[in-house]
Design a protein around this motif. Structure first.
Motif, PDB file in Angstrom:
ATOM      1  N   ALA A 297       0.815  -1.212   0.000  1.00  0.00           N
ATOM      2  CA  ALA A 297       0.000   0.000   0.000  1.00  0.00           C
ATOM      3  C   ALA A 297       0.850   1.264   0.000  1.00  0.00           C
ATOM      4  O   ALA A 297       1.994   1.278   0.458  1.00  0.00           O
ATOM      5  N   ALA A 299       0.200   5.168   1.410  1.00  0.00           N
ATOM      6  CA  ALA A 299      -0.695   6.010   2.212  1.00  0.00           C
ATOM      7  C   ALA A 299      -0.699   7.420   1.638  1.00  0.00           C
ATOM      8  O   ALA A 299       0.360   8.036   1.479  1.00  0.00           O
ATOM      9  N   ILE A 301      -1.778  11.016   2.514  1.00  0.00           N
ATOM     10  CA  ILE A 301      -2.152  11.845   3.664  1.00  0.00           C
ATOM     11  C   ILE A 301      -2.400  13.263   3.170  1.00  0.00           C
ATOM     12  O   ILE A 301      -1.527  13.871   2.553  1.00  0.00           O
ATOM     13  N   SER A 330      -2.596  10.420  11.562  1.00  0.00           N
ATOM     14  CA  SER A 330      -2.482   9.839  10.222  1.00  0.00           C
ATOM     15  C   SER A 330      -1.106   9.217  10.013  1.00  0.00           C
ATOM     16  O   SER A 330      -0.988   8.105   9.485  1.00  0.00           O
ATOM     17  N   ALA A 334      -0.155   5.202   9.409  1.00  0.00           N
ATOM     18  CA  ALA A 334       0.549   4.798   8.191  1.00  0.00           C
ATOM     19  C   ALA A 334       1.888   4.149   8.498  1.00  0.00           C
ATOM     20  O   ALA A 334       2.297   3.181   7.840  1.00  0.00           O
ATOM     21  N   ASP A 337       1.459   0.505   9.968  1.00  0.00           N
ATOM     22  CA  ASP A 337       0.957  -0.496   9.021  1.00  0.00           C
ATOM     23  C   ASP A 337       2.123  -0.997   8.172  1.00  0.00           C
ATOM     24  O   ASP A 337       2.653  -0.279   7.327  1.00  0.00           O
ATOM     25  N   VAL A 340       2.065  -0.650   4.363  1.00  0.00           N
ATOM     26  CA  VAL A 340       2.314   0.661   3.769  1.00  0.00           C
ATOM     27  C   VAL A 340       3.808   0.811   3.523  1.00  0.00           C
ATOM     28  O   VAL A 340       4.601   0.818   4.458  1.00  0.00           O
ATOM     29  N   LEU A 343       4.744   6.941   1.478  1.00  0.00           N
ATOM     30  CA  LEU A 343       3.781   7.990   1.852  1.00  0.00           C
ATOM     31  C   LEU A 343       3.699   9.035   0.751  1.00  0.00           C
ATOM     32  O   LEU A 343       4.721   9.408   0.156  1.00  0.00           O
ATOM     33  N   LEU A 526      -4.363   3.929   0.757  1.00  0.00           N
ATOM     34  CA  LEU A 526      -5.045   4.209   2.016  1.00  0.00           C
ATOM     35  C   LEU A 526      -5.111   5.716   2.189  1.00  0.00           C
ATOM     36  O   LEU A 526      -4.091   6.406   2.102  1.00  0.00           O
ATOM     37  N   TYR A 528      -5.802   9.123   4.251  1.00  0.00           N
ATOM     38  CA  TYR A 528      -5.798   9.721   5.582  1.00  0.00           C
ATOM     39  C   TYR A 528      -5.971  11.232   5.464  1.00  0.00           C
ATOM     40  O   TYR A 528      -5.538  11.820   4.472  1.00  0.00           O
ATOM     41  N   GLU A 530      -8.486   9.410   8.282  1.00  0.00           N
ATOM     42  CA  GLU A 530      -9.648   8.547   8.177  1.00  0.00           C
ATOM     43  C   GLU A 530     -10.885   9.307   8.644  1.00  0.00           C
ATOM     44  O   GLU A 530     -10.843  10.063   9.606  1.00  0.00           O
TER      45      GLU A 530
END
Length: 593
Positions: A297, A299, A301, A330, A334, A337, A340, A343, A526, A528, A530
């Motif tokens: 993944a 992330a 943000i 956030s 991230a 995880d 992830v 970023l 993903l 962020y 969330e």
């Protein structure tokens, strides 16, 4: 059978019952979202196109409906480009007030849809320049029957509050670093400074040139002809727009849908609506936000809106903004995880509280040590928004992104005249020479004002040093492009303040590359921060937090429809607090109409 056993069975039923009902409702909902084998995707495009949806659901009974955000639009169009079920994408455009950079990123998204074989049609409801600019990216432009095009050119407007506030007995003392840092001007001047006018003219020149060049090429007319329409006609009736090549047809919404349905089905449709799927319904049917080819993944943000220490006590926002706690949560999620791998920091912010922006940069720099971090600038990434971008290994910008504005200003309210008018008395007992210097009941004088000015200078020098370190420039070189000067993304590239032209998906691919991920596969994305339900505030801050948010929402509803609503909120909060507001911010997001 014992009573205890019955009780346990009852508890089991009470637990499993709602779960079973929830699963049934979920599957029924999914079945109800099955889409036709061939359909037209309808996408509404209007308003300011906020970068992302609110971090919290709307309050119940607030009257706010779910609105698709700018990022929603990008992901929806990305899905649509590869969806063979979609025969046509119908963009219903009207009252679009998005920044020029967002329009250019949407242009690119539309181009990807067209190159993948999907037809894109724009239906214009009494369109203005921004609406028509985006519509020209489509295969065809249809003007609403009885409608018109209002192509009267572009403008940038700033309101000045100094004179009306003085009539109320309210004034502001200010300090700026340096002459191009124009955020203080609405509170200290009655008109624009030469420096501010120079910047606005340069921005308008860049946007107008891009607008007229792009539209003339897409519509196959000369730029001189387009400018002649803008300068000499302005209000173009629908039939005239078709005659001179600005549009391809005229139709009511009903007529257009019937025509499209007839083309898909090959016959006169009984229910044209069955062949049309709204963008919101389409989103609910998708693997959101992307259909991934791998479990790894990236992330994304987002920093959207004014940068503040905390939204509950913000100087430049009501219930919205990018606050330090939101970014921390956030980043923590991230970084924790393990799936992830990289970023992407997406920025759509004019800046805000200077020290809050510095805190954000420190957190982002720390996060970038653990995982590669790439920056994607949206409509605006200026001042404190640009400071946050310094954490990026690579910084992507749109050609018309508003960025730079490397500078600081401070505002201090003075309500001594208001107090005198109303007969408000005050008695103060102090210990310490400057204990009462920052009160709103008198102006700063002498050494107190000098310290006020010095504080801004310290923050400015620190800002310049941060840019020099991140962009590998000398402090003198940074200072020569700083001082509050505002640049387009294209200029930022030439000056060394950014690295590459591109949008959100370009930044995601670069993040994959830096993380040594397989760039031929789509990663999970993903998003962020969330989104949280509104009732989460009870757990975060109790009833007091809910009450504050209701109050802030009421203020926002009252002033948001007004020009420079964020600035009016800042006035109210600054006067109420009486504190010095140290800001690395633009006067507000620049929407050129």
């Amino acid at each position: 059978m014992s009573a205890t056993s019955c009780f346990r069975r009852g508890c089991l039923f009470l637990f499993l019952g709602p779960v079973i009902v929830g699963l049934l409702l979920f599957f029924l909902f999914r079945l109800s979202n099955d889409l036709p084998d061939r359909f037209v995707l309808t996408v509404p495009l209007g308003g300011s196109l906020e970068e992302m949806s609110s971090a919290r659901d709307a309050f119940p009974f607030s009257g706010e409906g779910e609105q698709l955000s700018f990022q929603d639009m990008l992901f929806i169009l990305d899905h649509a480009a590869g969806d063979r079920r979609i025969e046509t994408v119908l963009l219903e455009i009207g009252n679009l007030q998005a920044s020029p950079a967002k329009i250019t990123e949407l242009r690119s998204a539309i181009a990807r849809v067209r190159t993948r074989g999907r037809k894109v049609v724009a239906w214009l409801h009494s369109a203005e320049d921004s609406d028509y600019h985006l519509a020209s990216a489509c295969d065809s432009v249809i003007v609403e029957r009885g409608g018109y095009l209002l192509l009267d050119g572009l403008k940038a407007e700033t309101l000045y509050y100094t004179a009306p506030l003085e009539k109320l007995g309210i004034s502001f003392q200010a300090t700026q670093w340096r002459e191009y840092k124009s955020g203080i001007e609405p509170f200290t001047r009655t008109g624009a400074s030469p420096e501010y006018l120079a910047q606005m003219n340069a921005l308008l020149d860049a946007v107008y040139s891009d607008y007229t060049d792009y539209v003339s090429k897409r519509r196959g007319i000369s730029r001189d002809s387009l400018e002649s329409v803008i300068d000499n006609i302005a209000l173009v009736q629908a039939d005239k727009a078709v005659k001179i090549g600005l549009a391809d047809g005229i139709a009511s919404h009903w007529e257009l849908k019937r025509s499209m349905a007839r083309r898909i089905s090959g016959k006169e449709p009984e229910k044209a609506g069955d062949l049309f799927v709204s963008a919101a319904a389409y989103r609910e049917s998708l693997d959101w936000p992307v259909k991934a080819d791998t479990d790894d993944a990236v992330a994304v943000i987002t920093l959207s809106g004014p940068i503040v220490r905390s939204v509950s006590g913000a100087a430049m926002a009501s219930d919205e903004g990018a606050d330090v706690g939101m970014l921390r949560r956030s980043l923590d999620a991230a970084l924790e995880d393990k799936k992830v791998k990289a970023l992407v920091l997406r920025i759509d912010s004019p800046g805000g509280e200077a020290l809050a922006a510095a805190d954000m940069l420190q957190m982002l720099d720390s996060a970038a040590v653990s995982k590669p971090l790439v920056v994607s600038m949206s409509g605006i990434a200026a001042s404190g928004g640009y400071m946050a971008a310094l954490a990026g290994k690579t910084v992507f910008t749109q050609p018309l992104t508003v960025t730079g504005s490397i500078g600081v200003y401070a505002l201090k309210p003075d309500i001594s005249a208001l107090a005198a008018k109303t007969g408000l008395g005050r008695d103060v007992v102090t210990r310490g020479r400057f204990a009462d210097a920052n009160t709103a009941f008198k102006p700063l004088e002498g050494e107190a004002y000098r310290k006020f000015d010095e504080a801004s200078g310290f923050i400015y020098d620190d800002f310049v040093a941060k840019v020099a370190r991140s962009r590998k420039m000398s402090a003198a070189a940074v200072d020569s492009v700083a001082g509050g000067r505002v640049w387009t993304g294209r200029q930022a590239l030439e000056l060394g303040l950014a690295d590459s032209t591109g949008g959100l998906f370009d930044a995601v691919r670069e993040a994959q590359r830096l993380a040594k991920m397989d760039v031929s596969k789509k990663p999970r994305i993903l998003l962020y921060p969330e989104r949280q339900p509104w009732w989460q505030m009870f757990f975060d801050g109790g009833p007091a937090a809910v009450a504050r948010s209701f109050g802030a929402a009421a203020i926002g509803e009252a002033v948001s429809p007004l020009p420079a609503g964020a600035m009016l909120r800042m006035i109210a909060i600054a006067v109420r607090s009486g504190r010095v507001q140290m800001l690395a911010a633009m006067p507000g997001e620049i929407i050129i109409r």
